[in-house]
Each structure stands twice: as structure tokens, then as C-alpha cells.
Write a protein that holds these residues in place. Structure first.
Motif, short mmCIF file in Angstrom:
data_model
loop_
_atom_site.label_atom_id
_atom_site.label_comp_id
_atom_site.label_asym_id
_atom_site.label_seq_id
_atom_site.Cartn_x
_atom_site.Cartn_y
_atom_site.Cartn_z
N GLU A 110 0.83 -1.21 0.00
CA GLU A 110 0.00 0.00 0.00
C GLU A 110 0.86 1.26 0.00
O GLU A 110 0.62 2.20 -0.78
CB GLU A 110 -0.91 0.00 1.23
CG GLU A 110 -1.84 1.19 1.31
CD GLU A 110 -2.75 1.12 2.51
OE1 GLU A 110 -3.98 1.05 2.31
OE2 GLU A 110 -2.23 1.12 3.65
N THR A 111 1.89 1.26 0.83
CA THR A 111 2.77 2.43 0.93
C THR A 111 3.50 2.70 -0.37
O THR A 111 3.54 3.84 -0.87
CB THR A 111 3.78 2.23 2.07
OG1 THR A 111 3.09 2.08 3.31
CG2 THR A 111 4.76 3.40 2.16
N MET A 112 4.07 1.67 -0.97
CA MET A 112 4.87 1.86 -2.17
C MET A 112 3.99 2.12 -3.39
O MET A 112 4.40 2.85 -4.30
CB MET A 112 5.79 0.67 -2.39
CG MET A 112 6.75 0.38 -1.24
SD MET A 112 7.64 1.82 -0.57
CE MET A 112 8.57 2.39 -1.99
N ALA A 113 2.79 1.55 -3.43
CA ALA A 113 1.89 1.85 -4.55
C ALA A 113 1.43 3.31 -4.49
O ALA A 113 1.33 3.98 -5.52
CB ALA A 113 0.68 0.92 -4.52
N ASP A 114 1.15 3.81 -3.29
CA ASP A 114 0.79 5.23 -3.14
C ASP A 114 1.94 6.12 -3.59
O ASP A 114 1.73 7.13 -4.27
CB ASP A 114 0.43 5.53 -1.69
CG ASP A 114 -0.92 4.95 -1.29
OD1 ASP A 114 -1.67 4.52 -2.20
OD2 ASP A 114 -1.22 4.91 -0.08
N TRP A 115 3.16 5.77 -3.21
CA TRP A 115 4.33 6.55 -3.63
C TRP A 115 4.48 6.53 -5.15
O TRP A 115 4.74 7.56 -5.78
CB TRP A 115 5.59 5.99 -2.97
CG TRP A 115 6.85 6.51 -3.59
CD1 TRP A 115 7.42 7.74 -3.40
CD2 TRP A 115 7.69 5.81 -4.52
NE1 TRP A 115 8.56 7.84 -4.16
CE2 TRP A 115 8.75 6.69 -4.85
CE3 TRP A 115 7.65 4.55 -5.09
CZ2 TRP A 115 9.76 6.32 -5.74
CZ3 TRP A 115 8.66 4.19 -5.96
CH2 TRP A 115 9.69 5.07 -6.28
N ARG A 122 10.13 9.04 5.30
CA ARG A 122 8.67 9.09 5.25
C ARG A 122 8.09 7.73 4.88
O ARG A 122 7.09 7.28 5.47
CB ARG A 122 8.23 10.14 4.24
CG ARG A 122 6.70 10.30 4.16
CD ARG A 122 6.28 11.48 3.30
NE ARG A 122 6.65 11.32 1.91
CZ ARG A 122 7.66 11.95 1.31
NH1 ARG A 122 8.40 12.81 1.99
NH2 ARG A 122 7.92 11.75 0.03
N LEU A 123 8.70 7.03 3.93
CA LEU A 123 8.19 5.72 3.52
C LEU A 123 8.31 4.70 4.63
O LEU A 123 7.39 3.90 4.89
CB LEU A 123 8.92 5.25 2.26
CG LEU A 123 8.59 6.04 0.99
CD1 LEU A 123 9.60 5.75 -0.10
CD2 LEU A 123 7.18 5.75 0.51
N LEU A 124 9.45 4.68 5.31
CA LEU A 124 9.63 3.74 6.42
C LEU A 124 8.60 3.99 7.52
O LEU A 124 7.99 3.06 8.05
CB LEU A 124 11.05 3.86 6.99
CG LEU A 124 12.17 3.33 6.10
CD1 LEU A 124 13.53 3.67 6.70
CD2 LEU A 124 12.05 1.82 5.90
N ARG A 125 8.41 5.24 7.85
CA ARG A 125 7.46 5.56 8.93
C ARG A 125 6.02 5.32 8.48
O ARG A 125 5.16 4.99 9.31
CB ARG A 125 7.66 7.00 9.39
CG ARG A 125 9.02 7.21 10.07
CD ARG A 125 9.09 8.50 10.85
NE ARG A 125 10.40 8.72 11.45
CZ ARG A 125 10.82 8.15 12.58
NH1 ARG A 125 10.02 7.32 13.24
NH2 ARG A 125 12.02 8.42 13.06
#
Length: 432
Positions: A253-258, A415-418
Motif C-alpha cells: 500500500e505504501t509503495m503503490a501510493d508513492w 517518510r516511507l519507512l514511517r
């Protein structure tokens, strides 16, 4: 060579002269001390039990790479003086020293032994393995056998017990992979890869403004989260799934949003020890499978988790293959303007500890805040866009990210890690 050996060998060549970064360390204290002669015998026994530790990578007259298993020989034992009080610090320095040199894959055995000794007693042991001989999921077997041997187990009996259990040594693995069954597994896995490639979509990445000329290209950050173990356990219990699926779904979810694509494509490292004869094997078996997850239009995290779990199972099944044949299979996609197949994004969940149930009174606040640390910048990142590693740490889970600074600023990485961490914590809070 086995499929795993050949895949690792190829990756290491791309990293030279920084290929030592993929050496696999294992070290720890010896409470109360142990006579040096006992430790020497245990190390020697380990060499007898595990053929991979006596296997060199050599090129034959035809140029084909082969594994050369040595029936005799020796490996040096690097000793440093130090008593119980200073053994941990001296052992850490010895580990870093032995880890920081690349192996001569053709000329030396793929293992280095070390020990911190005082008055004939060993207080800390160090082992460094070439990635051609071991991967992270093989370390528990190596550690367990070393402990048994140091407590007096007979190497002949330890090896015989493994043979009776059907554990395959690396030469036997190569024979199995060349068999009709092995060829069927290979063909099925490569079919799954081709299916994933046809539907893959690359991240839409905005280039980062150029930094200082000549600055190293890759940065690596570590997020240490005391709250993640409990949060992962709680979410996994609620959805009746593994913590691995929870963490992977949060990452997707995080990486797709990015990326801005509504889907996430990752190369997953898969340990492959669920295959017959490999459950307790120590050689390099982990290989990548391709995960493609559509995150857009998921009604909630539960639906995204179900999609991720289904896609990951297909990925795990397709991660045991001849990589040379796979590369030939995928070559047409690289030349097809209608298919954008992104293979520079990696995910490696190295956690092996069984999760503890979350206490009834668990909360992220009670667990404590996460901390972020950075490694020195480097040019040795291969050709990746980013790599995410998940690891067990004492009372915590660590998420590490290595990223190309031409795509990510340090602020992006943090930001991605958090965000990955916060996604899991928010889901755990919702479970009450």
C-alpha cells in the motif's frame, strides 16, 4: 551449480568490488567460556556436516561454472585475545573485519571462523559465510548444529541423522533440479513469472534533483520499531493470517501510493525451504519471485490483505527455477513497448522468530517510540531502485531501506519507512 548458487553468483559479480556486503555473518557470546580445543572441534565438525562450507565455485574448461566439493583441507581460525568483560566488543570488531573482505570464490572455502579467547577459554565466536554457501534462512540450522557439536555431538551422527531425514546437500540439490521433477518445477515457476510480467506496471517515479557531484548514489536507513511486534501480532490474529502477510500488505500500500500507479510490483526473496528435502538445508536456496498486487479500489485493509495473501502465495510457488532460463523467457518483455516490467524493487522479510501474541493491554505508546538511523552513503547498490529488509531485533522489528538517491531523497526514505510502520500501528489500534 544449483539454481540458488548460480543466482547468487551472478548477483555478486554485479556488486564487485563491494560484493562483501552480501557476506552472511553469525556471531555470539559463549556464556561461561568454552575450551578452545572444543570450539575447534565444533568448527571442524560443522565443515564435515555441511558440504556447502567446503564448496568452491570454479569454471570448467568449457567456461561453465561448477561447484567443487573438497573432500579434505582446512580453514583458518582467527583468534583475538579478550576476557568475558570485553569479549562482545572485540567479537563485534572481529566480525566486521572478517565480514568486510570479499571471498575468493574459486580459491578458498566460503566460511571464516573467529573466536575471542582468554586463558584458553573462548568467550565469543564469529562465523562469516559467503552468500554462495549460505543464506539467512539457513543460519538457524548452522547455529543449531554448532551448538550440538560444541556440546559433544558426533559429527558423523549429526550428518547421518540429516541424511535419514532426507536433507539434500548442494550436489544432491543440483541433481534433483536436473531431474524430470526439477524441470517440471522450473517450467511451472517460469510460466507464473511470464504471467506476472504481462500484467506488471512500473512505478511512476519523479527524478530527484541532482545532488552534490561525485556523491555516493545509495543511502540506507534503519527504522527500529518496538511497537511493530505487538501490532503485527494483533492484526494477524484479527485477520487470521501471518504477520508476514500483514507487513507485506502495508508495504504494498505504501509503495503503490508513492508510485502513483494503484498497484505494487516487488521482487520478493523466498526462502524455498518448504520444498521436499530442503527444510533443513543450509546452502543458498532463497530466490526471488515476482509479486504484483493491485491496491486501488480496495474497500479496506482487510481486502488489501486478502489480495496480498493470494498474490504472495502464487509468488512463493514461483520462486524456484533456473534463473538463466528465466532471463531468456523475460527478454521479450523488455523489448515490448506495451509492457513495462519493473524488476528493480526488492523486498526481503528475513524474520524467523515465531510471533508472540499481543498482550491484552498492548499499545504502541506503551511499547515505545521507533528510532531511525543511517549508514554511510555508498555506490554499491547494484541496479536497484530500492530494497526493503525486515528483520527480528530484540523486542523490536527493524525495517531497513536501501534506495537510489536519484529517485529518493533522505526525507522520502524516512517518510516511507514511517508510513509502513504507521499503517500497521493504525490497523492494530482499530482492533482495540
Amino acid at each position: 551449480m544449483t539454481w540458488g548458487q548460480h543466482a547468487i553468483w551472478t548477483a555478486l559479480q554485479k556488486l564487485r568490488p563491494g560484493d562483501h556486503a552480501y557476506n552472511v555473518p553469525l556471531d555470539g557470546p559463549v556464556p561461561g567460556g568454552m575450551p578452545l580445543a572444543v570450539v575447534e572441534r565444533a568448527f571442524s565438525g560443522l565443515l564435515y556436516v555441511h558440504d556447502a562450507l567446503r564448496t568452491r565455485v570454479v569454471a570448467g574448461p568449457d567456461g561453465e561454472l561448477r561447484q567443487q566439493l573438497d573432500g579434505d583441507g582446512s580453514a583458518p581460525l582467527h583468534l583475538r585475545p579478550g576476557g568475558p568483560a570485553e569479549a562482545a566488543g572485540i567479537g563485534a570488531a572481529l566480525r566486521d573485519e572478517l565480514w568486510g573482505r570479499a571471498f575468493d570464490y574459486a580459491g578458498e572455502w566460503p566460511v571464516r571462523f573467529g573466536a575471542v579467547v582468554s586463558e584458553g577459554l573462548v568467550h565469543h565466536v564469529v562465523m562469516i559465510f559467503s552468500h554462495t554457501a549460505a543464506d539467512a534462512w539457513g543460519l538457524p540450522r548452522l547455529q543449531g548444529d554448532l551448538q550440538a557439536l560444541s556440546l559433544g555431538a558426533d559429527p558423523v551422527e549429526v550428518r547421518a541423522e540429516a541424511e535419514q531425514a532426507g536433507v539434500l546437500q548442494t550436489l544432491e540439490q543440483a541433481a534433483e533440479q536436473s531431474s524430470p521433477r526439477g524441470r517440471r518445477l522450473d517450467a511451472a515457476a517460469r510460466r507464473q513469472w511470464r504471467t506476472a510480467a504481462a500484467g506488471a506496471r512500473a512505478p511512476q517515479v519523479a527524478a530527484v534533483p541532482p545532488g552534490e557531484p561525485g556523491a555516493p548514489r545509495y543511502r540506507r536507513a534503519h527504522l527500529l520499531s518496538p511497537a511493530l511486534p505487538g501490532a503485527l501480532a494483533r492484526v494477524g490474529e484479527t485477520h487470521r493470517t501471518s504477520t508476514a502477510s500483514v507487513l507485506l500488505a502495508a508495504t504494498a500500500e505504501t509503495m503503490a501510493d508513492w508510485a502513483g500507479t494503484g498497484r505494487c510490483g516487488l521482487q520478493l526473496m523466498v526462502n524455498n525451504r518448504f520444498h521436499s528435502g530442503l527444510g533443513r538445508a543450509s546452502g543458498p536456496l532463497a530466490m526471488e519471485g515476482y509479486l504484483a498486487v493491485r491496491t486501488e479500489d480496495a474497500a479496506d485493509f482487510g481486502e488489501l490483505l486478502a489480495r496480498t495473501r493470494s498474490a504472495s502465495l502464487a509468488t512463493y510457488r514461483s520462486a524456484f527455477y533456473d534463473k538463466r532460463a528465466l532471463e531468456a523467457d523475460l527478454a521479450p518483455y523488455a523489448a515490448d513497448p506495451g509492457v513495462v516490467f519493473e524488476r528493480s524493487c526488492w523486498y526481503n522479510d528475513q524474520r524467523v522468530a515465531a510471533p508472540e501474541p499481543a498482550p491484552a493491554d498492548w499499545s504502541p505508546e506503551a511499547a515505545g517510540p521507533s528510532t531511525l538511523s543511517w549508514e554511510p552513503a555508498t555506490d554499491h547498490g547494484g541496479t536497484v531502485s530500492y530494497v526493503l529488509h525486515m528483520a527480528d531485533k530484540p523486542a523490536a522489528v527493524e525495517i531497513a531501506m536501501t534506495a537510489d538517491t536519484q529517485l529518493f531523497t533522505p526525507a522520502d526514505i524516512e517518510r516511507l519507512l514511517r508510513t509502513i510502520e504507521r499503517t500497521v500501528l493504525d490497523q492494530a489500534r482499530q482492533q482495540g
